[in-house]
Design a protein around this motif. Structure first.
Motif, mmCIF file in Angstrom:
data_model
loop_
_atom_site.group_PDB
_atom_site.id
_atom_site.type_symbol
_atom_site.label_atom_id
_atom_site.label_comp_id
_atom_site.label_asym_id
_atom_site.label_seq_id
_atom_site.Cartn_x
_atom_site.Cartn_y
_atom_site.Cartn_z
ATOM 1 N N PRO A 81 5.487 -17.502 -13.041
ATOM 2 C CA PRO A 81 4.122 -17.997 -13.299
ATOM 3 C C PRO A 81 3.481 -18.524 -12.023
ATOM 4 C CG PRO A 81 5.778 -19.548 -14.120
ATOM 5 C CD PRO A 81 6.516 -18.313 -13.703
ATOM 6 N N GLY A 82 2.243 -18.140 -11.807
ATOM 7 C CA GLY A 82 1.527 -18.563 -10.608
ATOM 8 C C GLY A 82 1.518 -17.527 -9.510
ATOM 9 N N VAL A 83 2.451 -16.563 -9.565
ATOM 10 C CA VAL A 83 2.491 -15.490 -8.569
ATOM 11 C C VAL A 83 1.668 -14.316 -9.083
ATOM 12 C CG1 VAL A 83 3.957 -13.842 -7.361
ATOM 13 C CG2 VAL A 83 4.726 -16.183 -7.678
ATOM 14 N N VAL A 84 0.752 -13.832 -8.273
ATOM 15 C CA VAL A 84 -0.125 -12.731 -8.672
ATOM 16 C C VAL A 84 -0.186 -11.698 -7.549
ATOM 17 C CG1 VAL A 84 -1.553 -14.151 -10.201
ATOM 18 C CG2 VAL A 84 -2.167 -13.955 -7.791
ATOM 19 N N ASP A 85 -0.670 -10.523 -7.906
ATOM 20 C CA ASP A 85 -0.981 -9.470 -6.940
ATOM 21 C C ASP A 85 0.230 -9.126 -6.073
ATOM 22 O OD1 ASP A 85 -2.616 -7.579 -5.831
ATOM 23 O OD2 ASP A 85 -3.497 -8.914 -4.331
ATOM 24 N N VAL A 86 1.356 -8.824 -6.732
ATOM 25 C CA VAL A 86 2.542 -8.373 -6.006
ATOM 26 C C VAL A 86 2.360 -6.894 -5.687
ATOM 27 C CG1 VAL A 86 5.048 -8.102 -6.065
ATOM 28 C CG2 VAL A 86 3.965 -10.059 -7.205
ATOM 29 N N ARG A 87 2.296 -6.560 -4.421
ATOM 30 C CA ARG A 87 2.010 -5.187 -3.998
ATOM 31 C C ARG A 87 3.115 -4.658 -3.102
ATOM 32 N NH1 ARG A 87 -4.471 -4.871 -2.518
ATOM 33 N NH2 ARG A 87 -5.255 -5.782 -4.470
ATOM 34 N N PHE A 88 3.662 -3.515 -3.506
ATOM 35 C CA PHE A 88 4.658 -2.815 -2.693
ATOM 36 C C PHE A 88 4.076 -1.470 -2.308
ATOM 37 C CE2 PHE A 88 8.235 0.225 -2.481
ATOM 38 C CZ PHE A 88 8.879 -0.296 -1.372
ATOM 39 N N ALA A 89 3.926 -1.234 -1.010
ATOM 40 C CA ALA A 89 3.300 -0.005 -0.524
ATOM 41 C C ALA A 89 4.291 1.147 -0.583
ATOM 42 C CB ALA A 89 2.794 -0.193 0.906
ATOM 43 N N GLU A 90 3.936 2.185 -1.323
ATOM 44 C CA GLU A 90 4.784 3.364 -1.433
ATOM 45 C C GLU A 90 4.644 4.220 -0.177
ATOM 46 O OE1 GLU A 90 5.393 7.252 -4.366
ATOM 47 O OE2 GLU A 90 3.784 5.798 -4.735
ATOM 48 N N ARG A 91 5.768 4.617 0.395
ATOM 49 C CA ARG A 91 5.752 5.440 1.599
ATOM 50 C C ARG A 91 6.769 6.559 1.473
ATOM 51 N NH1 ARG A 91 5.169 1.285 6.768
ATOM 52 N NH2 ARG A 91 3.497 -0.002 5.906
#
Length: 301
Positions: free
Chosen positions: A29-39
């Motif tokens: 809770p409180g963590v948002v917008d987790v982004r892992f760039a696909e390569r």
């Protein structure tokens, strides 16, 4: 259907690459917008070209990493007062951006112009009376340095080949951190160890400074607690890879139970003349290990 299958496969790859930290962050809770760039994976010819161009052999673990994904980027934010604030950033440069820290001197540059090589000085340990410290990289031809992570302008994490000879292929590498005062700090001996270190620290700002004598900057010390407080139970975040050994403990105890069981039966069948104190000691272990096994299974749930 194919898109769903590809998305599922990519999610599995991302889970393994990040050692499960993406799933943990997404569920916090409180963590948002987790982004892992696909390569896409790097091509073998690209790695060979890099090695030939820089006269260096990539370490085996870093080569395997690039053959899985050409670089790594994972970012996440926290929600603070209805606003998303970027906090964590984990990055490994692609092969194309694994560039030398020191660019070759141009023929048009001034002969006596200052350079980073002028910073290469070292006090003699006999003069200072201190024990000799691990040799730091040099800014001249004695070291070949390549940037793995720019650390958001707070320093540079570098792949370093030391004790180099011009024209000779360098093979042994280490991971060092160059802070903003241009001082070197040793991090790890292998890329795998550094990668786990980066995942463990979740890419928090200036985490590399925890391995320097002076630590993070005062600004980071002031701002970070207020941002982290937006995430309840933040201190409980631990990567899956570091939680696995405790879950395997009951299995190890079970193996010990089998070993003690076999020893006890062997003593009874093949060594009837064993003194009673020795036999009683094995009997105690024989009944004690199953009890320990049950206790370990209870606490590992």
């Amino acid at each position: 259907m194919e898109d769903t299958k590809d998305a599922f496969v990519f999610k599995g790859v991302a889970e393994r690459l990040t050692l499960g930290i993406t799933r943990i962050l997404e569920n916090m809770p409180g963590v948002v917008d987790v982004r892992f760039a696909e390569r896409e994976p790097a091509e073998k010819r690209t790695l060979l070209f890099w090695e030939q161009k820089n006269t260096c052999i990539l370490p085996e673990d870093l080569r395997d990493f690039y053959l899985t994904t050409d670089g790594f980027t994972l970012t996440w934010s926290v929600k603070l007062d209805d606003e998303c604030v970027p906090l964590g950033c984990m990055m490994i440069n692609s092969v194309g951006r694994l560039c030398p820290l020191l660019q070759p001197i141009s023929v048009f540059s001034l002969t006596n112009a200052p350079s980073l090589a002028d910073l290469d000085w070292q006090e003699s340990s006999s003069e200072t009376g201190l024990e000799p410290a691990p040799s730091a990289p040099h800014f001249d031809s004695r070291s070949r340095i390549y940037e793995l992570d720019s650390c958001g302008g707070n320093g540079k994490v570098c792949l370093v080949y030391k004790n180099c000879t011009p024209g000779v292929v360098a093979q042994h590498s280490e991971i060092w951190f160059l802070d903003r005062s241009l001082c070197w700090h040793f991090l790890t001996a292998t890329f795998t160890a550094y990668y786990r270190l980066m995942i463990t620290h979740l890419g928090l700002p200036e985490w590399q400074y925890a391995y320097t004598p002076y630590g993070p900057s005062p600004q980071a010390k002031i701002n970070l607690p207020s941002l982290v407080s937006a995430v309840p139970h933040f201190h409980q975040i631990t990567p899956i890879c570091f939680a696995m050994p405790s879950s395997l403990l009951p299995l190890y105890i079970s193996y010990l139970v089998v070993i003690v069981h076999c020893l006890f039966l062997s003593l009874l069948c093949f060594m009837p003349d064993v003194p009673f104190p020795h036999l009683s000691a094995f009997a105690v272990l024989y009944f004690l290990f199953p009890i320990c096994n049950v206790i370990c299974k209870f606490f590992s749930v």
